[in-house]
Motif scaffolding. Structure first.
Motif, PDB file in Angstrom:
ATOM      1  N   LYS A 133      -0.310  -9.103  -7.636  1.00  0.00           N
ATOM      2  CA  LYS A 133      -0.138  -9.165  -6.189  1.00  0.00           C
ATOM      3  C   LYS A 133       0.923  -8.138  -5.819  1.00  0.00           C
ATOM      4  N   PHE A 135       3.133  -6.144  -2.750  1.00  0.00           N
ATOM      5  CA  PHE A 135       3.627  -6.084  -1.380  1.00  0.00           C
ATOM      6  C   PHE A 135       4.335  -4.748  -1.193  1.00  0.00           C
ATOM      7  N   ARG A 156      -2.089   2.850  -0.372  1.00  0.00           N
ATOM      8  CA  ARG A 156      -3.153   1.900  -0.705  1.00  0.00           C
ATOM      9  C   ARG A 156      -4.165   2.543  -1.667  1.00  0.00           C
ATOM     10  N   ASP A 166      -5.077  -6.101  -4.669  1.00  0.00           N
ATOM     11  CA  ASP A 166      -4.542  -7.191  -3.844  1.00  0.00           C
ATOM     12  C   ASP A 166      -3.193  -6.739  -3.307  1.00  0.00           C
ATOM     13  N   ASN A 167      -3.215  -5.962  -2.227  1.00  0.00           N
ATOM     14  CA  ASN A 167      -1.969  -5.412  -1.696  1.00  0.00           C
ATOM     15  C   ASN A 167      -1.818  -5.721  -0.214  1.00  0.00           C
ATOM     16  N   THR A 168      -0.588  -6.026   0.167  1.00  0.00           N
ATOM     17  CA  THR A 168      -0.237  -6.391   1.533  1.00  0.00           C
ATOM     18  C   THR A 168       0.921  -5.517   1.993  1.00  0.00           C
ATOM     19  N   VAL A 170       3.981  -4.765   4.769  1.00  0.00           N
ATOM     20  CA  VAL A 170       4.884  -5.350   5.758  1.00  0.00           C
ATOM     21  C   VAL A 170       5.612  -4.193   6.432  1.00  0.00           C
ATOM     22  N   LEU A 196       4.555 -15.134   4.119  1.00  0.00           N
ATOM     23  CA  LEU A 196       3.870 -14.660   2.914  1.00  0.00           C
ATOM     24  C   LEU A 196       3.593 -15.745   1.887  1.00  0.00           C
TER      25      LEU A 196
END
Length: 197
Positions: A133, A135, A156, A166-168, A170, A196
């Motif tokens: 995961k 971020f 990305r 699986d990247n988010t 902020v 989150l």
């Protein structure tokens, strides 16, 4: 759980991207007892850039490398080992002149190694850093709409290429647009972090 935090700002303690990244890492550590946070500060201790000497070392068989070549490859090996061991990766990626800092680009160059973190197959490249995961805390002076953001698509693409799909992201935006805009951008980032975990 192993949490790897990559800071790339040259602003030290004044870095907004590092502040947000630290908040994300701390939130995950609190949610998972026993979690370990490893912080690599590329702003304080930059990784050497990929140059002709480094490329020559990487393309020389291990048994034929000089001591200097082996030492140079070992620097990249250490970064690869860190990312391979991580369950959660938190990257502080401030926007400098519409892109990532050279320090972060050097990190991506170091961890992108054919046959180790990605491979070429008959159907195209396959990222090997799967199951993580990620971020990305990005700070920027202006405000960019999603369809015109110059930094996010590039980061990305790199993450996806290496298998970290699986990247988010902020965002702390508007930091150079006056105190009110900066406070709003920071508050929005903090609210995103709070949601989150």
């Amino acid at each position: 759980m192993n949490i790897l935090q990559i800071n790339s700002s040259v602003r030290g303690a004044a870095s907004e991207s590092s502040r947000v990244a630290s908040s994300i890492a701390a939130k995950f550590a609190a949610a998972y007892p026993g979690a370990q946070i490893k912080v690599r500060d590329l702003g304080a201790q930059p990784h050497p850039v990929l140059d002709e000497t480094a490329l020559g070392a990487l393309f020389t068989p291990a048994e034929s490398r000089t001591a200097e070549q082996s030492a140079r490859v070992a620097l990249d090996d250490a970064l690869i080992a860190e990312i391979q061991a991580a369950d959660v990766v938190v990257i502080a990626a401030p926007m400098y002149n519409f892109g990532v800092p050279v320090q972060l680009k050097a990190w991506f160059d170091a961890i992108a190694r054919a046959g180790v973190t990605f491979r070429y197959t008959e159907t195209g490249p396959e990222g090997l850093l799967k199951g993580k995961k990620v971020f990305v805390a990005t700070a920027r002076g202006g405000i960019y709409p999603a369809d015109a953001d110059p930094l996010v698509p590039h980061v990305r693409m790199l993450l996806n290429f290496l298998g970290m799909t699986d990247n988010t992201f902020v965002y702390s935006s508007g930091l150079a647009m006056g105190p009110e805009a900066a406070a709003k951008g920071q508050a929005e980032a903090d609210a995103a972090v709070a949601s989150l975990v």
